[in-house]
Design an enzyme around this catalytic site. Sequence first.
Site, PDB file in Angstrom:
ATOM      1  N   LYS A  65     -16.960   2.284  29.682  1.00  0.00           N
ATOM      2  CA  LYS A  65     -16.764   1.065  29.254  1.00  0.00           C
ATOM      3  C   LYS A  65     -17.153   0.294  27.825  1.00  0.00           C
ATOM      4  CE  LYS A  65     -17.156  -3.851  29.901  1.00  0.00           C
ATOM      5  NZ  LYS A  65     -17.983  -4.843  30.413  1.00  0.00           N
ATOM      6  N   TYR A 117     -21.330   2.114  31.523  1.00  0.00           N
ATOM      7  CA  TYR A 117     -21.319   1.440  30.546  1.00  0.00           C
ATOM      8  C   TYR A 117     -21.741   0.957  29.060  1.00  0.00           C
ATOM      9  CZ  TYR A 117     -21.080  -4.071  29.716  1.00  0.00           C
ATOM     10  OH  TYR A 117     -21.242  -6.031  29.061  1.00  0.00           O
ATOM     11  N   THR A 149     -18.076  -1.471  24.845  1.00  0.00           N
ATOM     12  CA  THR A 149     -18.190  -2.721  24.312  1.00  0.00           C
ATOM     13  C   THR A 149     -18.902  -2.860  22.834  1.00  0.00           C
ATOM     14  OG1 THR A 149     -17.838  -3.399  26.688  1.00  0.00           O
ATOM     15  CG2 THR A 149     -19.048  -5.082  24.821  1.00  0.00           C
TER      16      THR A 149
END
Length: 305
Positions: free
Chosen positions: A167, A137, A169
């Site tokens: 992920k 992440y 972001t």
Amino acid sequence: MDRINGLIDAPFTPFKKNGDVNYEIIPRYAEMLRKNGLKGVFINGSSGEGYMLTTDERKKLAETWIKEKRPDFKVIVHVGSCCLKDSAELARHAEEIGADAVGAMAPPFPKINRVEELVKYIEGIATAAPSLPFYYYHIPAFNGAYLPMIKLLEAVDGRVPNFAGIKYTFESIYEYNQCRLYKEGKYEMLHGQDETILPSLAMGGAQGGIGGTTNYNGRELVAIIDDWKKGDIEGARKHQNYSQEVINVICKYRGNIVGGKRIMKLIGLDMGKNRVPFQNLTDEEEKQLKKDLEAIDFFSHCNKL
């Protein structure tokens, strides 16, 4: 490993008035997400205040969400912790109860400054649950781990067998796309910014994503992908622009974790207050939040129970 298609939700952790986790509301919560087109959940992450939960609470939340797992509704467990032993324990637990995957962000303390440090952290978690896909992440705004993700892919390739992808972001769609192109798409790149889903579809060929505003604005975000697949670019652009209007509102109310969580109350699913040290909205701020949402006709667009 099965690839993720569609949007996965990063759910809030619901709390009761006394501050305990409200496990009882989760079946209704899961049904609402499924009803509005979400394809699963990534629990105990940043939106879920995961670092502010005890290990036992995180385990029980995972066990509760697993009951909502369906063939078309995945349960991914965030197991990141400042204590690697706790992360490994949470990963083993997720594997034992039948989670679809695990993931972790870099710990906020100590700050990770080198790719090799991050790989060792990932290894310690991924090897604890070898049968599950592991997703890193990447959210450097939360932990200061501003590391090149291409270098991470090169470092884990052939070293962490169950590393599934990232992920992502972060703001660099260029880097996102370069990671997607690595070895002809060997690793999944799950889009993690709801405000730029359409650009990631157009440039990065995104297939799956994990979002936070999907909790209450999932219908609009799912519609971006649906219209894109149909070739309706203007429709997709309309839904993306509207989604940015919603994000503009929550940015006035301390972001998704605080303001977004209070929106859940306004649409009929009260998640309770955030844990300290988050600064919760006052009653007056909640009234103004509702007015700001009404001004953009949000309650005609939002997720329905």
